[in-house]
Write an enzyme that holds these catalytic residues in place. Structure first.
Site, mmCIF file in Angstrom:
data_model
loop_
_atom_site.group_PDB
_atom_site.id
_atom_site.type_symbol
_atom_site.label_atom_id
_atom_site.label_comp_id
_atom_site.label_asym_id
_atom_site.label_seq_id
_atom_site.Cartn_x
_atom_site.Cartn_y
_atom_site.Cartn_z
ATOM 1 N N GLU A 177 0.874 -1.207 0.143
ATOM 2 C CA GLU A 177 0.182 -0.033 -0.117
ATOM 3 C C GLU A 177 0.836 1.095 -0.070
ATOM 4 O O GLU A 177 1.796 1.512 0.734
ATOM 5 C CB GLU A 177 -0.891 0.122 1.120
ATOM 6 C CG GLU A 177 -1.935 1.162 1.184
ATOM 7 C CD GLU A 177 -2.667 1.370 2.584
ATOM 8 O OE1 GLU A 177 -3.831 1.919 2.368
ATOM 9 O OE2 GLU A 177 -2.448 0.643 3.548
ATOM 10 N N LYS A 223 -10.019 2.557 -2.367
ATOM 11 C CA LYS A 223 -10.293 2.113 -1.079
ATOM 12 C C LYS A 223 -11.565 2.526 -0.406
ATOM 13 O O LYS A 223 -11.970 3.718 -0.311
ATOM 14 C CB LYS A 223 -8.958 2.435 -0.272
ATOM 15 C CG LYS A 223 -9.052 1.789 1.318
ATOM 16 C CD LYS A 223 -7.792 2.025 1.991
ATOM 17 C CE LYS A 223 -7.780 1.577 3.216
ATOM 18 N NZ LYS A 223 -6.344 1.908 3.980
ATOM 19 N N CYS A 254 -5.984 -2.824 2.220
ATOM 20 C CA CYS A 254 -5.369 -2.510 3.782
ATOM 21 C C CYS A 254 -6.773 -2.827 4.505
ATOM 22 O O CYS A 254 -7.335 -4.038 4.793
ATOM 23 C CB CYS A 254 -4.785 -1.354 4.014
ATOM 24 S SG CYS A 254 -3.983 -1.686 5.546
#
Length: 291
Positions: free
Chosen positions: A40, A113, A150
């Site tokens: 990431e 995300k 994540c």
């Protein structure tokens, strides 16, 4: 499919990080990788330890400089690369965005995300607008990649929706680590929970999971915390949750892991979770809480 895992420790110099990434990508390709996954926000330090408006200068458009650079490399090497970028969509509008580069150098697709944390040393809500592209796998020459990022990895709903949309595997670029004042027992619990959660997604959906974390220590520029020691432990799990490979805590690694995508269908035949889901009774899943 041969997957290249690059677990890297970053420094403050973005150009140095990118050159190291390119070198590692070349090494992975040399070893036979067809798909290469990066951690990431791989171009820089993990800047979300502080809230600083100057840091928005790190953001870039998509397409932009990084997709151009890594696209050239993807085409040269004939590999698919999963990037993780700080996307500037417009002034005041930014995303934490994964971009998949096809082996011909073009952008196969992107994922923004969806789950954005806001915790001490992880002040991501200051920087990132939650994603608006949904949970849609990215079509590539290697198959449909269920790319998440994540904090998304803690949510079974995200993994399930990617699987329901036809993902052939789940991929999680990651930046997660320990705060030094935590006890060793607490550190062990955190790492264990992180691995267990993602192995659970593999089992529940009958898919391989690829999770790539950074490693190394990064100080807190504000001095309010003791910084983050990223715990590495990048891993690949099979569709029954079996660990096919797991990296170290504190070492940079370039690793090739071969997976058999046909195994997913066989496991789903043995464990037909999709057949037995009670979709008629799941309506409340869209509520925040059942009071």
């Amino acid at each position: 499919m041969k997957i290249g895992i690059i677990q890297q420790a970053n420094v403050a110099d973005v150009n140095k990080n990118k050159e190291q990434l390119k070198s590692n990508i070349r090494e992975a390709a040399k070893q036979g990788a067809e798909l290469i996954v990066l951690q990431e926000l791989h171009n820089s330090l993990y800047f979300c330890q502080v809230e600083d408006t100057n840091i928005f200068d790190l953001a870039e458009p998509v397409p932009g400089p990084s997709t151009d650079e890594f696209g050239v490399l993807a085409k040269e090497l004939g590999v698919v690369i999963v990037l993780s970028l700080f996307e500037k969509r417009a002034p005041g509008l930014y995303h934490n965005t994964a971009v998949v580069m096809e082996k011909d150098g073009t952008i196969a697709g992107k994922y923004r995300k969806m789950h954005i944390p806001d915790d001490p040393a992880y002040y991501e809500k200051f920087y990132f607008t939650p994603g608006d592209l949904g949970f849609q796998p990215i079509d590539t020459s290697l198959g449909k990649l269920g790319v998440l990022v994540c904090w998304d990895q803690w949510y079974p709903e995200a993994a399930r929706l990617m699987a329901m949309a036809g993902a052939d595997l789940l991929i999680y670029p990651t930046a997660i680590g320990w705060e030094s004042t935590d006890t060793q027992d607490e550190k062990d619990r955190q790492l264990g929970a992180w691995v267990i959660s993602q192995r659970g997604h593999a089992v529940a959906n009958g898919l391989h999971v690829v999770s790539v974390n950074r490693t190394g220590y990064e100080p807190d520029p504000s001095g309010q915390t003791n910084g983050i020691t990223f715990w590495g432990n990048s891993f690949v799990a099979g569709p029954q949750g079996e660990i096919l490979w797991q990296g170290s805590n504190d070492k940079e690694e370039v690793r090739i892991v071969e997976i058999d995508l046909k195994r997913s269908e066989q496991v789903r035949r043995w464990w037909p979770f999709f057949r037995d889901r009670r979709i008629d009774a799941f309506g409340d899943i869209t509520k925040r809480f059942r009071d």
